[in-house]
Design an enzyme around this catalytic site. Structure first.
Site, short mmCIF file in Angstrom:
data_model
loop_
_atom_site.label_atom_id
_atom_site.label_comp_id
_atom_site.label_asym_id
_atom_site.label_seq_id
_atom_site.Cartn_x
_atom_site.Cartn_y
_atom_site.Cartn_z
N GLY A 13 17.43 31.89 22.61
CA GLY A 13 17.11 30.75 21.75
C GLY A 13 17.35 30.91 20.27
CG MET A 92 22.91 30.51 30.40
SD MET A 92 24.21 30.51 29.14
CE MET A 92 25.33 31.66 29.89
NE ARG A 93 20.20 25.92 36.03
CZ ARG A 93 20.22 26.37 37.29
NH1 ARG A 93 20.92 25.72 38.22
NH2 ARG A 93 19.54 27.42 37.63
CG ASN A 109 27.62 23.59 24.72
OD1 ASN A 109 26.57 24.22 24.80
ND2 ASN A 109 28.78 24.11 25.11
CG HIS A 111 32.04 27.71 24.07
ND1 HIS A 111 31.52 28.15 25.26
CD2 HIS A 111 33.26 28.29 23.96
CE1 HIS A 111 32.39 28.96 25.85
NE2 HIS A 111 33.45 29.06 25.07
#
Ligand code: GRF
Length: 202
Positions: A13, A92-93, A109, A111
């Site tokens: 986190g 992580m999904r 998101n 990345h």
């Protein structure tokens, strides 16, 4: 108007923390995190949420018969907390249709690679092992693909001769903690317009 943010997490986190900090220090205004949802029971991100008085929820995906049912439960929680947008901060999904359609162009998101290179897991290691000389990170809207949605911000970092995958990851992470809040600020101020694959900063 205040934007209510839901954050989905699975791990330590640190990106969640960067959003919390930048709301608390006033860089991101008129926004609050109303709930943090984890699919991992002992994710440290949940503790970070609690430390800042943010509601944290753990949902065990294996309690549900299908991804759809799991995501309907997540949506229910988001609705209960009035979420206007979703941040994926180390979640992580792969998100399914159920959530993506409910929050179209309102899911962001972070990345740890310069997309479209090195999608998926362990992106920093992928880049390091490939031997790239420039690495970096990407903030993007989420669609149904794996790390394929419209790009909001990217930041480069050099790969140095004496780097390891870990030292490179740390250099990338430092930039993640800058561009993720920057993108959230732009979004909550209504300054991002999605035109097909292209994100225009108004
Ligand atoms: C980050 O590297 C992020 O880019 C990726 O997963 C990692 C999560 O780290 N999606 P943290 O949980 O935010 O510290």
């Amino acid at each position: 108007m205040t934007t209510n943010i839901a954050v989905l997490v699975s791990g330590r986190g640190s990106n969640l923390q960067s959003i919390i900090d930048n709301i608390e220090n006033g860089y991101i205004q008129n926004a609050q995190i109303t709930v943090v949802v984890s699919d991992v029971s002992d994710a440290y991100a949940l503790e970070r949420a609690r430390e800042h008085g943010i509601t944290d929820v753990y949902i065990d995906p294996s309690d549900f018969e299908s991804k759809k049912e799991y995501e309907l439960e997540v949506l229910e929680i988001l609705k209960d907390h009035g979420a206007d947008m979703i941040l994926l901060a180390g979640y992580m999904r792969l998100l399914g249709k159920t959530i993506i359609e409910a929050y179209s162009n309102r899911i962001i998101n972070i990345h740890p690679a310069l997309l479209p290179a090195f999608k998926g897991l362990h992106a920093q290691e992928q880049a390091f092992e490939y031997g790239v000389k420039v690495a970096g990170c990407t903030v993007h809207f989420v669609d149904e693909g794996m790390d394929t949605g419209p790009i909001i911000i990217q930041k480069c970092v050099p790969v140095l001769d004496d780097d390891t995958a870990d030292s490179l990851s740390a250099r990338i992470l430092e930039q993640e903690h800058k561009i993720f809040p920057e993108a959230v600020k732009l979004f909550t101020e209504g300054k991002l317009k999605v035109e097909g694959r292209i994100v225009v900063h108004a």
